[in-house]
Design a protein around this motif. Structure first.
Motif, PDB file in Angstrom:
ATOM      1  N   ILE A 173       0.850  -1.192   0.000  1.00  0.00           N
ATOM      2  CA  ILE A 173       0.000   0.000   0.000  1.00  0.00           C
ATOM      3  C   ILE A 173       0.884   1.239   0.000  1.00  0.00           C
ATOM      4  N   LEU A 174       0.685   2.099  -0.970  1.00  0.00           N
ATOM      5  CA  LEU A 174       1.399   3.378  -1.013  1.00  0.00           C
ATOM      6  C   LEU A 174       0.593   4.416  -0.234  1.00  0.00           C
ATOM      7  N   VAL A 175       1.265   5.130   0.664  1.00  0.00           N
ATOM      8  CA  VAL A 175       0.597   6.154   1.474  1.00  0.00           C
ATOM      9  C   VAL A 175       1.002   7.534   0.976  1.00  0.00           C
ATOM     10  N   ILE A 176       0.007   8.314   0.553  1.00  0.00           N
ATOM     11  CA  ILE A 176       0.220   9.655   0.003  1.00  0.00           C
ATOM     12  C   ILE A 176      -0.092  10.695   1.077  1.00  0.00           C
ATOM     13  N   GLY A 177       0.747  11.709   1.202  1.00  0.00           N
ATOM     14  CA  GLY A 177       0.405  12.808   2.096  1.00  0.00           C
ATOM     15  C   GLY A 177       1.515  13.269   3.017  1.00  0.00           C
ATOM     16  N   ARG A 178       2.531  12.450   3.228  1.00  0.00           N
ATOM     17  CA  ARG A 178       3.625  12.856   4.094  1.00  0.00           C
ATOM     18  C   ARG A 178       4.513  13.849   3.355  1.00  0.00           C
ATOM     19  N   HIS A 179       4.928  14.903   4.056  1.00  0.00           N
ATOM     20  CA  HIS A 179       5.729  15.987   3.464  1.00  0.00           C
ATOM     21  C   HIS A 179       4.980  16.671   2.325  1.00  0.00           C
ATOM     22  N   GLY A 180       3.681  16.673   2.419  1.00  0.00           N
ATOM     23  CA  GLY A 180       2.858  17.331   1.408  1.00  0.00           C
ATOM     24  C   GLY A 180       1.696  18.050   2.060  1.00  0.00           C
ATOM     25  N   GLU A 181       0.587  18.183   1.311  1.00  0.00           N
ATOM     26  CA  GLU A 181      -0.582  18.854   1.877  1.00  0.00           C
ATOM     27  C   GLU A 181      -1.220  18.027   2.994  1.00  0.00           C
ATOM     28  N   GLY A 182      -1.060  16.723   2.916  1.00  0.00           N
ATOM     29  CA  GLY A 182      -1.701  15.853   3.889  1.00  0.00           C
ATOM     30  C   GLY A 182      -1.277  16.104   5.316  1.00  0.00           C
ATOM     31  N   ASP A 183       0.000  16.333   5.545  1.00  0.00           N
ATOM     32  CA  ASP A 183       0.453  16.565   6.921  1.00  0.00           C
ATOM     33  C   ASP A 183       0.748  18.035   7.204  1.00  0.00           C
ATOM     34  N   GLY A 184       0.375  18.928   6.255  1.00  0.00           N
ATOM     35  CA  GLY A 184       0.543  20.355   6.467  1.00  0.00           C
ATOM     36  C   GLY A 184       1.904  20.900   6.104  1.00  0.00           C
ATOM     37  N   SER A 185       2.796  20.039   5.590  1.00  0.00           N
ATOM     38  CA  SER A 185       4.116  20.523   5.177  1.00  0.00           C
ATOM     39  C   SER A 185       4.001  21.505   4.026  1.00  0.00           C
ATOM     40  N   VAL A 186       3.003  21.290   3.175  1.00  0.00           N
ATOM     41  CA  VAL A 186       2.704  22.191   2.061  1.00  0.00           C
ATOM     42  C   VAL A 186       1.297  22.742   2.292  1.00  0.00           C
ATOM     43  N   PRO A 187       1.099  24.071   2.220  1.00  0.00           N
ATOM     44  CA  PRO A 187      -0.236  24.640   2.465  1.00  0.00           C
ATOM     45  C   PRO A 187      -1.264  24.113   1.476  1.00  0.00           C
ATOM     46  N   LEU A 188      -2.474  23.957   1.945  1.00  0.00           N
ATOM     47  CA  LEU A 188      -3.553  23.536   1.060  1.00  0.00           C
ATOM     48  C   LEU A 188      -3.856  24.636   0.048  1.00  0.00           C
ATOM     49  N   PRO A 189      -3.957  24.303  -1.242  1.00  0.00           N
ATOM     50  CA  PRO A 189      -4.334  25.315  -2.232  1.00  0.00           C
ATOM     51  C   PRO A 189      -5.823  25.612  -2.159  1.00  0.00           C
ATOM     52  N   LYS A 190      -6.203  26.782  -2.624  1.00  0.00           N
ATOM     53  CA  LYS A 190      -7.628  27.125  -2.649  1.00  0.00           C
ATOM     54  C   LYS A 190      -8.383  26.244  -3.622  1.00  0.00           C
ATOM     55  N   ASP A 191      -7.732  25.915  -4.729  1.00  0.00           N
ATOM     56  CA  ASP A 191      -8.335  25.053  -5.743  1.00  0.00           C
ATOM     57  C   ASP A 191      -7.830  23.626  -5.525  1.00  0.00           C
ATOM     58  N   LEU A 192      -8.736  22.710  -5.209  1.00  0.00           N
ATOM     59  CA  LEU A 192      -8.347  21.337  -4.926  1.00  0.00           C
ATOM     60  C   LEU A 192      -7.606  20.696  -6.087  1.00  0.00           C
ATOM     61  N   ASN A 193      -7.940  21.087  -7.325  1.00  0.00           N
ATOM     62  CA  ASN A 193      -7.287  20.504  -8.501  1.00  0.00           C
ATOM     63  C   ASN A 193      -5.818  20.885  -8.600  1.00  0.00           C
ATOM     64  N   SER A 194      -5.409  21.887  -7.809  1.00  0.00           N
ATOM     65  CA  SER A 194      -3.995  22.274  -7.792  1.00  0.00           C
ATOM     66  C   SER A 194      -3.192  21.489  -6.756  1.00  0.00           C
ATOM     67  N   SER A 195      -3.850  20.642  -6.000  1.00  0.00           N
ATOM     68  CA  SER A 195      -3.184  19.867  -4.951  1.00  0.00           C
ATOM     69  C   SER A 195      -2.403  18.707  -5.555  1.00  0.00           C
ATOM     70  N   MET A 196      -1.129  18.606  -5.197  1.00  0.00           N
ATOM     71  CA  MET A 196      -0.310  17.508  -5.692  1.00  0.00           C
ATOM     72  C   MET A 196      -0.763  16.177  -5.087  1.00  0.00           C
ATOM     73  N   ASP A 197      -1.077  16.182  -3.791  1.00  0.00           N
ATOM     74  CA  ASP A 197      -1.536  14.947  -3.164  1.00  0.00           C
ATOM     75  C   ASP A 197      -2.830  14.466  -3.798  1.00  0.00           C
ATOM     76  N   TYR A 198      -3.732  15.396  -4.093  1.00  0.00           N
ATOM     77  CA  TYR A 198      -5.010  15.033  -4.707  1.00  0.00           C
ATOM     78  C   TYR A 198      -4.780  14.449  -6.095  1.00  0.00           C
ATOM     79  N   ALA A 199      -3.861  15.047  -6.843  1.00  0.00           N
ATOM     80  CA  ALA A 199      -3.552  14.541  -8.182  1.00  0.00           C
ATOM     81  C   ALA A 199      -2.978  13.127  -8.117  1.00  0.00           C
ATOM     82  N   LEU A 200      -2.094  12.882  -7.134  1.00  0.00           N
ATOM     83  CA  LEU A 200      -1.527  11.537  -6.966  1.00  0.00           C
ATOM     84  C   LEU A 200      -2.615  10.527  -6.620  1.00  0.00           C
ATOM     85  N   ALA A 201      -3.515  10.909  -5.722  1.00  0.00           N
ATOM     86  CA  ALA A 201      -4.592  10.006  -5.315  1.00  0.00           C
ATOM     87  C   ALA A 201      -5.463   9.613  -6.504  1.00  0.00           C
ATOM     88  N   LYS A 202      -5.664  10.546  -7.426  1.00  0.00           N
ATOM     89  CA  LYS A 202      -6.528  10.283  -8.581  1.00  0.00           C
ATOM     90  C   LYS A 202      -5.832   9.457  -9.650  1.00  0.00           C
TER      91      LYS A 202
END
Length: 373
Positions: free
Chosen positions: A60-89
């Protein structure tokens, strides 16, 4: 079944005892650094997860560490700009999203991530119950399993009990080996259901000759007050006591229920099965005198010819019966919770039973008129 995950941080020498304890405690998954994936597999059969942005040898690959998931990178206003969201999709295969719930917007982000992954690992900060309730509600109908991050067995109990179904599992972040064991017990407790047991008045007890009876030997130990629900009709079941007590005739066998004739039903979860069908590896349900139920594994089912006794009882105007081996070691449970040998039962005695409201077809409840005598 509630899943138990372990976050194993540190060097291999530090985390090896934790992983070994998790294996012994029936944990389903452990999160480790990628260089330790194969080392974990050498210890035993358990799913291995690790953080990353691309698939490797992990299950199982876990997405979110050192990214938006754990707050290391601020959440963008537009969800489609999220790198973690793009990886999940876009990433294929088994994957999980890791989200630290630092506020309302992260709760909303977790729900959106949960729509594209197999597991949603949610870690609370000052929040515990309310965000989990909202996420369970927001992801109803989705296939994702919500795994709540906890640091203790007390937090695990709370997460597993939230709403009626609770979280699908917990992710323990603790190096305390005793806490790993306690989380295992918390998960087992959360899986226990409760059935209504009521007193039934014995109407008749009579020997009926020889028959084939089934002893259900489990891979689990039972204690006094526990047994299995058995009956000749699917409308009602007697609580047949385990052989968890010593007697003048034989030593205790706390893994066994001498359950009755081959034709009888045994209640397994929400279904019924015939005793004659049971075999090694099957699941059965152990029920206590208080109605608490838990799962057990069949080690073997022994069918032997023995003298049988017919017991008929009435509860709430319903007449039910069962055939049991005619021996002193076979017991029902009295209305006061004490085991009572079937050889001592007489008309007027009270025993604990469970009544069903619906009939059954191939073991499933149905609203249908069926007469069983």
């Amino acid at each position: 079944m509630k899943e138990k995950w372990l976050m194993a941080r540190g060097s291999w020498e530090e985390i090896k005892p934790q992983i070994t304890t998790a294996l012994e405690s029936g944990f389903e998954c452990v999160i480790v650094d990628r260089e330790n994936v194969e080392r974990v597999r050498e210890l035993g059969n358990i799913q291995v997860a690790c953080f990353g942005a691309e698939k490797g040898a992990e299950d199982i690959l876990v997405i979110g560490r050192h990214g938006e998931g754990d707050g290391s990178v601020p959440l963008p206003k537009d969800l489609n700009s999220s790198m973690d969201y793009a990886l999940a999709k876009t990433i294929s295969g088994n994957k999980a999203a890791y989200v630290v719930i630092a506020g309302k917007k992260y709760e909303q982000f977790a729900v959106e991530m949960g729509k594209h992954v197999d597991y949603l690992l949610v870690i609370g900060t000052d929040w515990k119950v309310i965000p989990l309730e909202n996420m369970i509600a927001g992801l109803q109908g989705c296939q994702v399993k919500i795994i709540s991050g906890v640091k203790s067995s007390d937090e695990a109990k709370l997460a597993l009990a939230t709403l009626e179904q609770g979280a699908d599992g917990v992710l323990l972040d603790s190096s305390d080996l005793s806490e790993i064991k306690r989380v295992m017990r918390a998960a087992e407790q959360s899986e226990k259901g409760r059935l209504d047991l009521i007193p039934a008045r014995v109407v008749s007890v009579k020997p009926v000759g020889m028959g084939d009876r089934v002893c259900v030997d489990t891979a689990n130990m039972m204690v006094p007050g526990e047994g299995m629900l058995i009956g000749s009709q699917a409308k009602g079941f007697f609580l047949v006591h385990s052989e968890s007590e010593d007697s003048p005739y034989v030593a205790a066998r706390p893994f066994r229920v001498n359950a009755g004739a081959v034709h009888a039903y045994i209640r397994v979860g929400e279904k019924t099965r015939y005793l004659s069908e049971l075999k090694s590896g099957d699941e059965v349900t152990i029920v206590s005198k208080d109605g608490l139920s838990r799962s057990a594994i069949v080690g073997r089912a022994k069918i032997e010819k023995r003298p049988m006794i017919l017991i008929e009882a009435e509860a709430d105007g319903v007449l039910i019966s069962t055939l049991l081996q005619n021996a002193e070691t076979i017991k029902l449970v009295s209305s006061d919770g004490t085991p009572r040998p079937v050889t001592e039962l007489k008309a007027g005695d009270e025993v604990l039973v469970h009544l069903e409201e619906a009939a059954r077809h191939f073991g499933m409840k149905i609203e249908e008129s069926i007469v069983e005598r």
